[in-house]
Design an enzyme around this catalytic site. Structure first.
Site, PDB file in Angstrom:
ATOM      1  N   GLY A   1       0.836  -1.208   0.000  1.00 47.88           N
ATOM      2  CA  GLY A   1       0.000   0.000   0.000  1.00 47.88           C
ATOM      3  C   GLY A   1       0.856   1.236   0.000  1.00 47.88           C
ATOM      4  N   ASN A   2       0.227   2.369   0.193  1.00 51.07           N
ATOM      5  CA  ASN A   2       0.987   3.617   0.286  1.00 51.07           C
ATOM      6  C   ASN A   2       0.353   4.529   1.332  1.00 51.07           C
ATOM      7  OD1 ASN A   2      -0.915   5.579  -1.084  1.00 51.07           O
ATOM      8  ND2 ASN A   2      -0.666   4.063  -2.721  1.00 51.07           N
ATOM      9  N   ARG A   3       1.005   5.666   1.570  1.00 55.53           N
ATOM     10  CA  ARG A   3       0.625   6.498   2.723  1.00 55.53           C
ATOM     11  C   ARG A   3      -0.419   7.557   2.402  1.00 55.53           C
ATOM     12  NH1 ARG A   3       5.712   9.117   4.788  1.00 55.53           N
ATOM     13  NH2 ARG A   3       4.177  10.162   6.121  1.00 55.53           N
TER      14      ARG A   3
ATOM     15  N   ALA B   1      -3.936   7.886  -5.012  1.00 55.51           N
ATOM     16  CA  ALA B   1      -2.617   7.345  -5.331  1.00 55.51           C
ATOM     17  C   ALA B   1      -2.779   5.851  -5.589  1.00 55.51           C
ATOM     18  CB  ALA B   1      -1.664   7.588  -4.167  1.00 55.51           C
TER      19      ALA B   1
END
Ligand code: CTP
Length: 405
Positions: free
Chosen positions: A208-210, A275
Site C-alpha cells: 500500500g501507500n501512505r 494514489a
C-alpha cells in the site's frame, strides 16, 4: 463579527442529531437561533433547544409578536440551515408556504440557505419530493443529498441525515467563501478519487501507500458546497463521509479503475487525487503465505497496473469533460519540477495537472498543500501554501472556467 445562524429543525427522527450540529455552531462562537417546527418538538423538546442555544425558542408566529420574529429572524441571518428537512418541509419551502415560524423565516431570508433532507428512501425518491428539490436548487438553495445507510428501523437506504460534523463543515465552507458563494457547479456531475490502493499478496497482506485521502476529501467537500453532484471513489480512507457526497469504497487499483471508469461515463469533470499503486503482485496467493523453515523470504514478482488517468484522458467518454491529475515531483537531472510536470501532463493527456513539489518533504497526512496547476492550454496557476480546502477551490475554479456550455 458574530455570525448569526438560524438552525431550523423539522419533524423527523434525525432531529436529535441537530443537537450536535447546534453544539458545533455555538462552540465555534456562532449566535444560533433554533426554529423547530411543531412536529420537531415531538422528537426533541423546546427546553433542549433553548438550553443548548441559550435563547428562547418558538415554532409559531404568535410568540413575542412585538419583535416581529417572522420577519426579523430571517432578515438578520447570515445563514439558515434546516437539519433535518423532512419531505413536508421541502414541499412547503418549494411552494412558498408560510404557515409557521420556520417557513416564514425561509421566505424572509436573503442569505445562503442549506437544507439537509432526511426521510425514508421512498419519500426521497418520490417524484413530488424530487420536483421540490429541483425547484429549491434552481432558486439557489443548497439541498444536501442524503446519505445512504441505516434509516429509522432496521432498514437501510438513501435518506439518512449526513453526519452533523460534515454538515457543519459544509456550512463553514459556504460562510468562508462569503455570502455570494456561488453554486457554480450546480447541475454538474463530478468524480473525485481519493486515498491509496492496496494490492494483496495473500488474504491478509498487501502493498500500500501512505496517501491519507485528505486532498481528495477536501475536493469532494468543496464541489458539494458549490452544488455539484459528487461521486467520491475512496480507496482505504478512514475519514468520515462528506455531506451530500456519494461515496464508493474500493480497495485495489482494479476496483478503483472500474469505479472511476463507470462514473466517468456521464461526468462533467474527473479529478484523480488518489494514489493508485503503480504495481501489483503478479499472483495473489489464496492461502496465507507461510514462513519457510530455512529462513528464506519469498520473491515477489510485480506487474504494472493500468494508468487510469491516462486511460480516461486518451479514451474520453465525453469530449467536453475536464480531467485533472495530480503529480508529486522532486525534479531530477532531466528537468525541474515544472519541466517534469509539463511532460507528465502531455503524456497523460489530461486537461489540468496539479503538481506538488515534494523535494522538501512529503505532503502525506498534512492539512496543508502547496501546488502549481498546469493546464494543457498553457496556463499556469501558482497556489501558495495553504489548506487543502483552498487548493480544492482553486482546482474547481480552474475546472469551472473550462466548462463549455
Ligand atoms: N494515476 C492513475 N493510475 C495509476 C497511477 C496513477 O490514474 N495507475 C494517477 C494519479 O491518480 C495521479 C497521477 O496519475 O492523478 C499521478 O501520476 P503518476 O504517473 O502515478 O505519478 P508518479 O507516480 O509520480 O509517476 P512517475 O513515477 O512515473 O513520475
Amino acid at each position: 463579527m458574530t455570525i448569526k445562524v438560524v438552525l431550523g429543525v423539522s419533524g423527523g427522527i434525525a432531529a436529535y442529531k441537530a443537537c450536535e450540529l447546534l453544539r458545533r455552531f455555538t462552540e465555534s462562537g456562532h449566535d444560533v437561533t433554533v426554529v423547530p417546527t411543531a412536529s420537531a418538538l415531538q422528537f426533541v423538546g423546546a427546553p433542549t433547544w433553548s438550553a443548548l442555544s441559550g435563547k428562547p425558542v418558538a415554532t409559531d408566529v404568535w410568540t413575542d409578536v412585538h419583535a416581529v420574529p417572522h420577519v426579523h429572524i430571517g432578515q438578520q441571518a447570515h445563514v439558515v440551515v434546516v437539519a433535518p428537512a423532512t419531505a413536508d418541509l421541502l414541499a412547503r419551502a418549494a411552494h412558498g408556504l408560510a404557515d409557521d415560524l420556520l417557513t416564514n423565516t425561509l421566505l424572509t431570508a436573503r442569505c445562503p440557505v442549506v437544507l439537509a433532507p432526511a426521510m425514508h428512501t421512498e419519500m426521497w425518491e418520490h417524484p413530488a419530493t424530487q420536483a421540490n428539490v429541483a425547484t429549491l436548487r434552481e432558486r439557489g438553495v443548497v439541498v444536501i443529498e442524503p446519505a445512504v445507510g441505516r434509516l429509522t428501523g432496521a432498514d437501510t437506504g438513501k435518506g439518512r441525515l449526513p453526519e452533523p460534523a460534515e454538515i457543519f463543515e459544509l456550512v463553514r465552507g459556504l460562510l468562508d467563501r462569503g455570502a455570494d458563494a456561488a453554486q457554480d457547479l450546480a447541475g454538474r456531475k463530478v468524480v473525485v478519487s481519493a486515498g491509496g490502493t492496496r494490492e494483496y499478496l495473500d488474504p491478509v497482506r498487501f502493498l500500500g501507500n501512505r496517501s491519507s485521502g485528505l486532498q481528495g476529501y477536501a475536493l469532494a467537500r468543496a464541489a458539494a458546497s458549490r452544488g455539484a453532484h459528487v461521486t467520491l471513489v475512496s480507496a482505504n480512507v478512514t475519514l468520515p463521509d462528506p455531506a451530500g457526497v456519494n461515496v464508493v469504497r474500493v480497495e485495489t487499483t482494479a476496483q478503483l479503475r472500474e469505479a472511476v471508469v463507470a462514473a466517468t461515463a456521464t461526468a462533467d469533470a474527473v479529478v484523480m487525487a488518489a494514489a493508485p499503486a503503480d504495481f501489483r503482485p503478479t499472483g495473489v496467493s489464496e492461502a496465507k503465505i507461510k514462513k519457510a523453515d530455512d529462513g528464506s523470504a519469498p520473491a515477489i514478482e510485480l506487474t504494472q497496473n493500468p494508468d487510469i488517468l491516462a486511460e480516461i484522458s486518451h479514451d474520453r467518454a465525453r469530449d467536453d469533460a475536464v480531467i485533472v491529475g495530480f503529480a508529486a515531483e522532486t525534479g531530477d537531472a532531466t528537468g525541474t519540477v515544472l519541466d517534469l510536470g509539463r511532460a507528465k501532463l502531455a503524456r497523460k493527456g489530461c486537461d489540468l495537472l496539479v503538481v506538488n513539489d515534494v523535494s522538501g518533504g512529503a505532503v502525506f497526512g498534512s492539512a496543508d498543500n502547496e501546488a502549481v496547476v498546469l493546464a494543457a492550454d498553457g496556463a499556469t496557476v501558482d497556489v501558495p501554501r495553504g489548506s487543502k480546502t483552498v487548493l480544492a477551490h482553486v482546482i474547481w475554479d480552474e475546472v469551472a472556467r473550462r466548462f463549455v456550455g
